[in-house]
Enzyme design. Structure first.
Site, PDB file in Angstrom:
ATOM      1  N   THR A  28       0.955  -1.060   0.170  1.00 50.95           N
ATOM      2  CA  THR A  28      -0.061   0.074  -0.074  1.00 50.95           C
ATOM      3  C   THR A  28       0.923   1.281   0.118  1.00 50.95           C
ATOM      4  O   THR A  28       1.886   1.137   0.621  1.00 50.95           O
ATOM      5  CB  THR A  28      -0.870  -0.009   1.312  1.00 50.95           C
ATOM      6  OG1 THR A  28      -1.687  -1.053   1.277  1.00 50.95           O
ATOM      7  CG2 THR A  28      -1.867   1.116   1.552  1.00 50.95           C
ATOM      8  N   ASP A  84       8.117   3.405   5.413  1.00 47.25           N
ATOM      9  CA  ASP A  84       8.384   4.624   5.644  1.00 47.25           C
ATOM     10  C   ASP A  84       9.671   4.984   6.214  1.00 47.25           C
ATOM     11  O   ASP A  84      10.494   6.024   6.177  1.00 47.25           O
ATOM     12  CB  ASP A  84       7.378   5.061   7.017  1.00 47.25           C
ATOM     13  CG  ASP A  84       5.979   4.841   6.429  1.00 47.25           C
ATOM     14  OD1 ASP A  84       5.462   5.552   5.737  1.00 47.25           O
ATOM     15  OD2 ASP A  84       4.985   3.988   7.067  1.00 47.25           O
ATOM     16  N   GLU A 103      -0.407  -5.970   5.784  1.00 45.19           N
ATOM     17  CA  GLU A 103       0.991  -5.768   5.191  1.00 45.19           C
ATOM     18  C   GLU A 103       1.768  -6.886   5.925  1.00 45.19           C
ATOM     19  O   GLU A 103       2.380  -7.695   5.278  1.00 45.19           O
ATOM     20  CB  GLU A 103       1.522  -4.493   5.404  1.00 45.19           C
ATOM     21  CG  GLU A 103       0.960  -3.385   4.506  1.00 45.19           C
ATOM     22  CD  GLU A 103       1.492  -1.976   4.576  1.00 45.19           C
ATOM     23  OE1 GLU A 103       1.182  -1.251   3.689  1.00 45.19           O
ATOM     24  OE2 GLU A 103       2.031  -1.688   5.602  1.00 45.19           O
ATOM     25  N   LYS A 121      14.309   7.386   2.534  1.00 46.93           N
ATOM     26  CA  LYS A 121      13.730   6.427   3.652  1.00 46.93           C
ATOM     27  C   LYS A 121      14.741   5.737   4.554  1.00 46.93           C
ATOM     28  O   LYS A 121      14.334   5.072   5.272  1.00 46.93           O
ATOM     29  CB  LYS A 121      12.626   5.727   2.995  1.00 46.93           C
ATOM     30  CG  LYS A 121      11.445   6.192   2.149  1.00 46.93           C
ATOM     31  CD  LYS A 121      10.297   6.561   3.049  1.00 46.93           C
ATOM     32  CE  LYS A 121       9.120   7.223   2.164  1.00 46.93           C
ATOM     33  NZ  LYS A 121       8.368   6.203   1.525  1.00 46.93           N
TER      34      LYS A 121
HETATM   35  C1  5RP Z   1       1.396   1.777   4.436  1.00 46.90           C
HETATM   36  C2  5RP Z   1       2.677   1.710   4.330  1.00 46.90           C
HETATM   37  C3  5RP Z   1       3.450   2.325   3.217  1.00 46.90           C
HETATM   38  O1  5RP Z   1       4.427   1.351   2.459  1.00 46.90           O
HETATM   39  C4  5RP Z   1       4.382   3.458   3.696  1.00 46.90           C
HETATM   40  O2  5RP Z   1       3.414   4.465   4.484  1.00 46.90           O
HETATM   41  C5  5RP Z   1       5.129   4.174   2.533  1.00 46.90           C
HETATM   42  O3  5RP Z   1       4.187   4.793   1.817  1.00 46.90           O
HETATM   43  P1  5RP Z   1       4.530   5.874   0.558  1.00 46.90           P
HETATM   44  O4  5RP Z   1       5.217   4.667  -0.445  1.00 46.90           O
HETATM   45  O5  5RP Z   1       3.269   6.437   0.317  1.00 46.90           O
HETATM   46  O6  5RP Z   1       5.937   6.524   1.140  1.00 46.90           O
HETATM   47  O7  5RP Z   1       3.240   1.104   5.144  1.00 46.90           O
HETATM   48  O8  5RP Z   1       0.784   1.234   5.428  1.00 46.90           O
END
Ligand code: 5RP
Length: 218
Positions: A28, A84, A103, A121
């Site tokens: 996601t 994140d 997840e 990240k």
């Molecule tokens: C969602 C997640 C996503 O993988 C995480 O927030 C990274 O998001 P993005 O690709 O929009 O930076 O853990 O629950």
């Protein structure tokens, strides 16, 4: 060059890691959205995907990829998801989008977890990003008090409900030198559904999108 370009670069690279998988796990977030968009080009090779969220399921269906129930799909050969934060041991903080529990489940049943991130990240020590913890709603205050005892500053993600009908506490102020230990400790708190530390089951491959290349960390 924007972070979005770096996310897209990592997402496109992940396409080359699917081998002959016919059913894949899908995470996601905005990085995964680039991956789903790229799947259009190979969708004829896929029987379907198991999704970690309703949002990704909608996106998959919109491009004609069947979304399968994990109970019917069984073990998956590959799971692609973002994060994140990630360290060089491939341990992750996830859950910024609130999908951490599903997840974790999809990661648990997958042989290969390919994590795709942009280079902002990648960190030495996890914890700058507030750690998401999914909680049963009636336990929210109790879990928050327990998290304070662990040195965190939990903040209720007010107005947000997970796909499982639960609440999220975002825990600020943690420095996490030993992610597997903290993951186990938080999992033990009654009322916690799951914690967004992916350290006991880290990623297997980390694809880091930079402005001009993709770095592979295994
Ligand atoms: C969602 C997640 C996503 O993988 C995480 O927030 C990274 O998001 P993005 O690709 O929009 O930076 O853990 O629950």
């Amino acid at each position: 060059m924007s972070a979005e370009d770096s996310k897209k670069r990592a997402a496109l690279e992940a396409l080359t890691w699917l081998d002959d998988a016919r059913v894949i796990g899908i995470g996601t977030g905005s990085t995964v959205n680039h991956f789903i968009d790229a799947l259009k080009s190979i969708k004829g090779r896929l029987d379907g995907a198991v999704s970690s969220s309703e949002a990704s399921a909608q996106r998959l269906k919109a491009i004609g990829i069947p979304v399968l129930d994990l109970n019917a799909a069984g073990e998956l050969s590959v799971y692609v998801d973002g994060a994140d934060e990630a360290n060089h041991r491939l341990q992750l903080i996830k859950g910024g989008g609130g999908a951490l529990t599903r997840e974790k489940i999809v990661a648990a049943v997958s042989k290969q977890f390919i994590c795709i991130v942009d280079d902002s990240k990648l960190v030495n020590v996890l914890g700058h990003f507030p750690l998401p913890v999914e909680v049963i709603p009636m336990a929210r205050s109790y879990v928050a008090r327990e998290l304070v005892k662990l040195g965190g500053r939990p903040d209720w993600r007010s107005g947000f409900t997970t796909d499982n009908g639960n609440h999220i506490l975002d825990v600020h102020g943690l420095t996490i030198p030993d992610p597997p230990a903290l993951e186990a400790q938080i999992n033990q708190i009654t009322g916690v559904v799951s914690v967004g530390l992916f350290a006991r089951r880290p990623a297997d491959v980390l694809l880091v999108g930079h402005a001009d290349r993709v770095e592979k960390i295994t």
